[in-house]
Motif scaffolding. Structure first.
Motif, PDB file in Angstrom:
ATOM      1  N   CYS A 229     -32.556 -19.787   4.669  1.00 19.04           N
ATOM      2  CA  CYS A 229     -31.123 -20.023   4.506  1.00 19.04           C
ATOM      3  C   CYS A 229     -30.570 -20.778   5.703  1.00 19.04           C
ATOM      4  O   CYS A 229     -30.565 -20.285   6.826  1.00 19.04           O
ATOM      5  CB  CYS A 229     -30.377 -18.707   4.332  1.00 19.04           C
TER       6      CYS A 229
ATOM      7  N   HIS B 252     -26.626 -13.489   2.055  1.00 20.00           N
ATOM      8  CA  HIS B 252     -25.534 -13.622   3.016  1.00 20.00           C
ATOM      9  C   HIS B 252     -24.938 -12.304   3.463  1.00 20.00           C
ATOM     10  O   HIS B 252     -24.526 -12.160   4.598  1.00 20.00           O
ATOM     11  CB  HIS B 252     -24.431 -14.517   2.455  1.00 20.00           C
TER      12      HIS B 252
ATOM     13  N   ASN C  63     -31.670 -20.565  -5.245  1.00 21.39           N
ATOM     14  CA  ASN C  63     -31.147 -20.746  -3.899  1.00 21.39           C
ATOM     15  C   ASN C  63     -31.569 -19.555  -3.052  1.00 21.39           C
ATOM     16  O   ASN C  63     -31.189 -18.424  -3.356  1.00 21.39           O
ATOM     17  CB  ASN C  63     -29.622 -20.847  -3.961  1.00 21.39           C
TER      18      ASN C  63
ATOM     19  N   CYS D 135     -30.510 -18.579  -0.342  1.00 20.34           N
ATOM     20  CA  CYS D 135     -29.386 -17.996   0.391  1.00 20.34           C
ATOM     21  C   CYS D 135     -28.497 -17.127  -0.480  1.00 20.34           C
ATOM     22  O   CYS D 135     -27.752 -16.306   0.025  1.00 20.34           O
ATOM     23  CB  CYS D 135     -28.508 -19.107   0.972  1.00 20.34           C
ATOM     24  N   SER D 136     -28.531 -17.306  -1.776  1.00 22.55           N
ATOM     25  CA  SER D 136     -27.523 -16.748  -2.664  1.00 22.55           C
ATOM     26  C   SER D 136     -27.267 -15.260  -2.478  1.00 22.55           C
ATOM     27  O   SER D 136     -26.138 -14.834  -2.420  1.00 22.55           O
ATOM     28  CB  SER D 136     -27.878 -17.051  -4.117  1.00 22.55           C
TER      29      SER D 136
END
Length: 111
Positions: free
Chosen positions: A30, A17, A11, A13-14
């Protein structure tokens, strides 16, 4: 993309953030990151660079690199669209004003 290949990809985005910084540091892919309209010129620069890098990768025959760069380019274009939409929404917002105390009390019902 095939289903088995999607399952193997991490992922994007993991771990991004909680990072602060420009798009190049946080990632373009993301969907959860909301772009700051003030970063639009930098994002345009990144998009233009991606276009140049895709052309170079195609010229050199780096097909895997082309696919990754095209994914990033799609993310950059999506972020630009999001920025433009946010700017348009902010420009079309209507100020409804703050209600006065008498207006608020006038709505109360007797019990």
């Amino acid at each position: 993309m095939t289903a088995d290949r999607t399952a193997q990809e991490p992922n994007p985005c993991s771990e991004l953030h909680n990072l602060r910084g420009s798009f190049s540091q946080r990632g373009l892919r993301c969907a959860m990151l909301r772009p700051d309209p003030a970063e639009r010129p930098r994002l345009i620069e990144i998009r233009d660079n991606l276009i140049d890098r895709i052309a170079e990768a195609k010229r050199e025959g780096w097909l895997g690199e082309v696919e990754g760069l095209e994914t990033s380019l799609a993310g950059a274009n999506d972020k630009i669209v999001q920025m433009d939409a946010a700017t348009a929404r902010a420009a079309s917002a209507v100020d409804l004003g703050m209600p006065t105390f008498n207006q608020i009390v006038g709505r109360a019902t007797d019990t």
